[in-house]
Structures are given as C-alpha cells and as structure tokens.
Write a protein that holds these residues in place. Structure first.
Motif, PDB file in Angstrom:
ATOM      1  N   GLU A  23    -109.130 -55.628 -28.088  1.00 55.42           N
ATOM      2  CA  GLU A  23    -108.231 -56.483 -28.861  1.00 55.42           C
ATOM      3  C   GLU A  23    -108.749 -57.912 -28.980  1.00 55.42           C
ATOM      4  OE1 GLU A  23    -106.939 -56.889 -24.609  1.00 55.42           O
ATOM      5  OE2 GLU A  23    -107.448 -55.215 -25.884  1.00 55.42           O
ATOM      6  N   LYS A  24    -109.806 -58.229 -28.266  1.00 55.27           N
ATOM      7  CA  LYS A  24    -110.387 -59.568 -28.344  1.00 55.27           C
ATOM      8  C   LYS A  24    -111.805 -59.494 -28.890  1.00 55.27           C
ATOM      9  CE  LYS A  24    -107.729 -61.693 -24.660  1.00 55.27           C
ATOM     10  NZ  LYS A  24    -107.769 -62.405 -23.404  1.00 55.27           N
ATOM     11  N   ASP A  25    -112.037 -58.653 -29.896  1.00 49.13           N
ATOM     12  CA  ASP A  25    -113.353 -58.532 -30.492  1.00 49.13           C
ATOM     13  C   ASP A  25    -113.718 -59.836 -31.189  1.00 49.13           C
ATOM     14  OD1 ASP A  25    -115.751 -57.597 -31.463  1.00 49.13           O
ATOM     15  OD2 ASP A  25    -114.841 -56.534 -33.148  1.00 49.13           O
ATOM     16  N   LEU A  26    -114.827 -60.425 -30.804  1.00 48.79           N
ATOM     17  CA  LEU A  26    -115.248 -61.707 -31.353  1.00 48.79           C
ATOM     18  C   LEU A  26    -116.394 -61.582 -32.355  1.00 48.79           C
ATOM     19  CD1 LEU A  26    -115.131 -63.866 -28.094  1.00 48.79           C
ATOM     20  CD2 LEU A  26    -113.390 -63.650 -29.880  1.00 48.79           C
ATOM     21  N   THR A  27    -116.729 -60.354 -32.750  1.00 56.97           N
ATOM     22  CA  THR A  27    -117.817 -60.144 -33.687  1.00 56.97           C
ATOM     23  C   THR A  27    -117.582 -60.912 -34.983  1.00 56.97           C
ATOM     24  OG1 THR A  27    -118.258 -57.972 -32.730  1.00 56.97           O
ATOM     25  CG2 THR A  27    -119.139 -58.389 -34.941  1.00 56.97           C
ATOM     26  N   ASN A  28    -118.580 -61.683 -35.373  1.00 60.25           N
ATOM     27  CA  ASN A  28    -118.570 -62.491 -36.603  1.00 60.25           C
ATOM     28  C   ASN A  28    -117.503 -63.580 -36.638  1.00 60.25           C
ATOM     29  OD1 ASN A  28    -120.784 -61.135 -37.708  1.00 60.25           O
ATOM     30  ND2 ASN A  28    -119.454 -59.479 -38.392  1.00 60.25           N
ATOM     31  N   LYS A  29    -116.935 -63.929 -35.508  1.00 59.97           N
ATOM     32  CA  LYS A  29    -115.928 -64.998 -35.448  1.00 59.97           C
ATOM     33  C   LYS A  29    -116.600 -66.311 -35.075  1.00 59.97           C
ATOM     34  CE  LYS A  29    -112.158 -62.262 -35.377  1.00 59.97           C
ATOM     35  NZ  LYS A  29    -111.974 -61.500 -36.528  1.00 59.97           N
ATOM     36  N   LYS A  30    -116.011 -67.419 -35.520  1.00 60.79           N
ATOM     37  CA  LYS A  30    -116.411 -68.736 -35.051  1.00 60.79           C
ATOM     38  C   LYS A  30    -115.552 -69.044 -33.831  1.00 60.79           C
ATOM     39  CE  LYS A  30    -117.946 -70.679 -39.401  1.00 60.79           C
ATOM     40  NZ  LYS A  30    -117.776 -71.772 -40.367  1.00 60.79           N
TER      41      LYS A  30
END
Length: 123
Positions: free
Chosen positions: A38-45
């Motif tokens: 639920e905390k996938d940070l893929t491609n996030k700033k």
C-alpha cells in the motif's frame, strides 16, 4: 502535514505518509520487513522530512525503506534543523535553519501540533 499544506498551495494536493525506519537502522536488532504494497513509491516524487539532521544515519535508513517500496522517480530531503557532524555523505535539499552545535549538545524541535509550541531548543 504543515509542510505538505504549504506545498499544496503551490503544487496542488500531496500525499503525506509516515515511514517506519527503525528496522532499517544500522543499530536495529531484527529482520528487515517486507515492502508494504500500500506504500508503493514507484515513479513517485518523495520528499523525506526530518526534524534534525545530525549524523545522517536516520536518513540513510529512510532511503533504504523507500527503495524497498519501489523505485521512486525522485527523492529529496527537507530538514528543519541541520546541526552538522555528518558521518555519511547526506546533504539536504531544503534546510529550515543551520545551527552549529557541539557533539555534546542536543537539539530538540518542538512543533505546535505535537508540543503546543514551535521552538528549537539546544540542551
């Protein structure tokens, strides 16, 4: 959350999530947890926010925790107080205040939401 509100005024809504770094610290006595889906940070700033930057070890742990949750597009670091004495090559992108200290001193940051006041204390 207050910083996110200020960013939202300029950039639009931003998500605020806590990140448990304890299992990633080099002084932790346990196994690393599995990445939380639920905390996938893929491609996030991602902007890591810390109250006091000292040795850099907490930020190193936070970076490890972020990478375990995907491959962010970008990771920046914002600190309220940079007191120096780095042990790792960590440099913040955004600094509220540089406060030179001795290693014997302790810096405590109080925020209105948690402590009832905004203050920086050197003990």
């Amino acid at each position: 959350k207050r910083i996110a509100e200020r960013i939202a005024q300029i950039e639009g809504p931003v998500a605020v999530k806590g990140l448990d770094i304890k299992p990633y610290r080099d002084d932790w006595e346990g196994d690393k947890p599995e990445p939380a889906p639920e905390k996938d940070l893929t491609n996030k700033k991602v902007i890591l926010v810390d109250d006091v930057l000292y040795t850099g070890r907490s930020i190193r742990a936070a970076l490890d925790a972020c990478i375990d949750r995907g491959r962010p597009a970008e990771i920046s670091l914002a600190v309220l107080v940079d007191r120096g004495h780095r042990e790792l090559p960590i440099r913040p992108d955004y600094i509220g205040k540089n406060i030179p200290t001795s290693r014997q001193e302790r810096v405590r940051v109080h925020v209105q939401e948690r402590d009832g006041e905004d203050a920086v204390l050197i003990e």
